[in-house]
Design a protein around this motif. Structure first.
Motif, short mmCIF file in Angstrom:
data_model
loop_
_atom_site.label_atom_id
_atom_site.label_comp_id
_atom_site.label_asym_id
_atom_site.label_seq_id
_atom_site.Cartn_x
_atom_site.Cartn_y
_atom_site.Cartn_z
N TYR A 142 0.82 -1.20 0.00
CA TYR A 142 0.00 0.00 0.00
C TYR A 142 0.86 1.26 0.00
O TYR A 142 0.34 2.36 -0.06
N CYS A 143 2.16 1.09 0.10
CA CYS A 143 3.07 2.22 0.05
C CYS A 143 3.18 2.74 -1.39
O CYS A 143 2.83 2.05 -2.35
N SER A 144 3.69 3.96 -1.54
CA SER A 144 3.87 4.54 -2.86
C SER A 144 4.98 3.80 -3.61
O SER A 144 5.77 3.06 -3.02
N ARG A 145 5.04 4.03 -4.90
CA ARG A 145 6.08 3.41 -5.71
C ARG A 145 7.46 3.87 -5.26
O ARG A 145 8.42 3.10 -5.25
N LEU A 146 7.53 5.15 -4.88
CA LEU A 146 8.81 5.69 -4.40
C LEU A 146 9.28 4.96 -3.16
O LEU A 146 10.47 4.63 -3.03
N MET A 147 8.36 4.68 -2.24
CA MET A 147 8.72 3.96 -1.01
C MET A 147 9.19 2.55 -1.33
O MET A 147 10.11 2.03 -0.69
N CYS A 148 8.59 1.92 -2.33
CA CYS A 148 9.04 0.59 -2.74
C CYS A 148 10.47 0.64 -3.26
O CYS A 148 11.28 -0.26 -2.98
N HIS A 149 10.79 1.71 -4.02
CA HIS A 149 12.17 1.87 -4.50
C HIS A 149 13.13 2.07 -3.34
O HIS A 149 14.22 1.48 -3.31
N VAL A 150 12.73 2.91 -2.39
CA VAL A 150 13.57 3.19 -1.22
C VAL A 150 13.79 1.92 -0.41
O VAL A 150 14.91 1.63 0.03
N ARG A 151 12.73 1.14 -0.23
CA ARG A 151 12.82 -0.10 0.55
C ARG A 151 13.78 -1.09 -0.11
O ARG A 151 14.62 -1.70 0.57
N LEU A 152 13.68 -1.25 -1.42
CA LEU A 152 14.57 -2.17 -2.13
C LEU A 152 16.02 -1.68 -2.09
O LEU A 152 16.95 -2.47 -1.87
#
Length: 241
Positions: free
Chosen positions: A145-155
């Motif tokens: 449910y996070c933004s796409r940007l957060m997914c990039h940051v997480r990875l």
């Protein structure tokens, strides 16, 4: 009874680990036992050894709960036909529990009492959690449910932490087998020390990137038993699923 939003559990877990590490460092340095201790060095002598056991034992108790919540979230966000994905999540939750077992071994056996058991437990916890975080960061694309940007940051955070832990393993190996001695070892010691703390903090803090996902879970206690369900969320028009 219903408890809405279960993000409090990983938040408590992260705060407990980071605060415990801070207290351990403070006790070890102020007591004069070690001015530049590795994390394992904070559990060698009392009184910090008692705190060390308590910190990592409680962490190993809370950890399976965090891994199970993550597992339930991923199951709710998958389709029954995605059998490979579901099997993969079962493997990952098993890895999460193995990490907690390694953490408990790390808590009970210090470098003084049983160095071999301590290294196996700590190594299992570090490597297992890095693997777990990296795999989940990849799996969460399109499901979080996070933004796409957060997914990039997480990875990116998972990749950087994994690289740091690889460098840490190489550095610790070099120091333990004394490939570098004298002045060389003194210069090499600080980067290895910083790598350990950066790796540990990275593993902990990454769980906070899953806040929105854990917050979407609801714990229900009824006559039929205890269940964890996913609350329906309205899609974000700027970041559609």
């Amino acid at each position: 009874m219903e408890v809405r939003g279960l993000a409090i559990l990983p938040v408590i877990w992260v705060i407990w680990n980071l605060w415990g590490l801070y207290v351990l460092l403070l006790l070890t340095v102020l007591s004069g036992h070690n001015r530049r201790p590795f994390i394992s060095d904070t559990g060698i002598q009392p009184p910090e050894s008692v705190v060390y056991t308590a910190v990592f034992l409680v962490s190993s108790i809370l950890g399976p709960g965090v891994a199970f919540l993550h597992y339930k979230f991923m199951l709710h966000r998958s389709e029954p036909s995605e059998k490979r994905f579901i099997i993969g999540q079962r493997i990952l939750v098993t890895i999460g529990w193995i990490v907690c077992i390694g953490n408990s071994v790390n808590a009970f056996f210090s470098m003084r009492s049983n160095p071999t058991a301590h290294r196996i437990g700590a190594g299992t916890a570090f490597v297992g959690m890095a693997t777990y975080n990296l795999c989940q960061a990849v799996c969460l694309y399109g499901r979080s449910y996070c933004s796409r940007l957060m997914c990039h940051v997480r990875l990116a955070a998972a990749l950087v932490t994994s690289v740091i832990l690889v460098l840490l393993a190489v550095g610790m190996g070099a120091l333990n087998i004394q490939l570098c001695a004298g002045r060389c070892a003194e210069i090499f010691y600080l980067p290895v020390l910083l790598s350990e703390y950066m790796g540990f903090c990275g593993l902990m803090i990454q769980q906070l990137t899953n806040y929105a996902d854990f917050q979407s879970l609801t714990l229900r206690v009824s006559q039929d038993g205890i269940s964890i369900r996913l609350r329906e969320k309205t899609p974000d028009p700027e970041n559609p699923a």
